[in-house]
Design an enzyme around this catalytic site. Structure first.
Site, PDB file in Angstrom:
ATOM      1  CG  HIS A  82      23.053  28.020 -44.222  1.00  0.00           C
ATOM      2  ND1 HIS A  82      21.631  28.299 -44.789  1.00  0.00           N
ATOM      3  CD2 HIS A  82      24.047  28.314 -44.631  1.00  0.00           C
ATOM      4  CE1 HIS A  82      22.151  28.754 -46.033  1.00  0.00           C
ATOM      5  NE2 HIS A  82      23.186  29.119 -45.811  1.00  0.00           N
ATOM      6  CD  GLU A 151      25.514  32.349 -44.811  1.00  0.00           C
ATOM      7  OE1 GLU A 151      25.984  32.338 -46.056  1.00  0.00           O
ATOM      8  OE2 GLU A 151      24.852  31.539 -44.291  1.00  0.00           O
ATOM      9  N   GLY A 157      20.272  33.039 -50.849  1.00  0.00           N
ATOM     10  CA  GLY A 157      19.403  32.110 -51.958  1.00  0.00           C
ATOM     11  C   GLY A 157      19.264  32.609 -53.136  1.00  0.00           C
ATOM     12  CB  SER A 194      23.430  37.787 -52.678  1.00  0.00           C
ATOM     13  OG  SER A 194      22.269  37.223 -52.513  1.00  0.00           O
TER      14      SER A 194
END
Length: 241
Positions: A82, A151, A157, A194
């Site tokens: 990640h 991502e 975030g 998001s």
């Protein structure tokens, strides 16, 4: 880094029999709750995975979690690479590859996160960065199931902005073709960054988006189930899960 033991169990109870059966759903609780959530969801069709794995099976790696430990807790998949791990904890393409190999060695499905930063995008190197991430991660992945989550770092975030479906489709198709070329079999490619109830349907409508990898919008059980229902609607419409 969300949910206490009791909060995680309450979440598991809420989704236990409420997730549509025509989709493949999973949750990735923190390690402190992993075994309890896996046990609670064992009779459901929701898979349970971990947020990280170390490449060694045991040894002097204080604070790390090994493949055998994850299997012992009931995990069947594990998130690897990640962007927050890469940005804050020194993970890189080489250590991601080691973790992928460890996951496959222990029968865990690695969910490999890849994506470009805003700087990569601005300087025209996004394609090269992502290709390097995928090629390095999959270099030894010749057996076992693998998933990829695209991502874009700039979309992840609290301050992130989701990519447009058009941009997502282009990137996802490229990732799927690259993975197929690398290991000779189709690899599910999810989109994350998001994701929300307002954009999930548009993202899932992209032919190359095989599913969604959701963060904040699924921190509540209600949010998770709302998105699961959107995914189930698309799966039904497409005639596939």
């Amino acid at each position: 880094m969300n949910k206490t033991h009791q909060e995680a169990l309450a979440y598991a109870d809420a989704i236990f029999d409420a997730v549509p059966e025509n989709i493949d759903a999973f949750v990735l609780p923190p390690f402190t709750c992993l075994a309890a959530v896996a046990e609670r969801l064992a009779e459901s069709h929701v898979k349970v995975g971990a947020q990280n794995i170390h490449w060694e099976d045991h040894g002097p790696w204080t604070g790390e979690i090994s493949g055998p430990m994850l299997r012992d807790c009931g995990a069947t998949l594990v998130e690897i690479g990640h962007s927050e791990r890469r940005a804050h904890f020194g993970e890189n393409c080489e250590t991601v590859a080691l973790r992928v190999d460890a996951a496959l060695r222990h029968g865990l499905t690695p969910l490999i996160c890849v994506g470009e930063t805003a700087e990569d995008l601005e300087q025209g190197r996004a394609d090269a960065v992502i290709e390097h991430q995928v090629r390095t991660a999959l270099a030894g992945a010749q057996g076992g199931d693998v998933m990829i989550a695209y991502e874009p770092v700039w979309a992840v975030g609290e301050g992130g902005t989701a990519a447009t479906p058009q941009d997502v489709e282009t990137r996802q198709a490229t990732l799927a073709a690259l993975a197929l070329d690398m290991i000779g079999r189709p690899v599910p490619v999810l989109y994350g960054g998001s994701v929300s109830q307002s954009n999930a349907s548009g993202l899932l409508a992209c032919p190359s988006v095989d599913g969604l990898f959701v963060g904040r919008a699924a921190w509540s059980a209600d949010g998770f189930l709302a998105l699961a229902n959107v995914a189930a609607s698309h799966a039904k419409n497409e005639g596939a899960s």
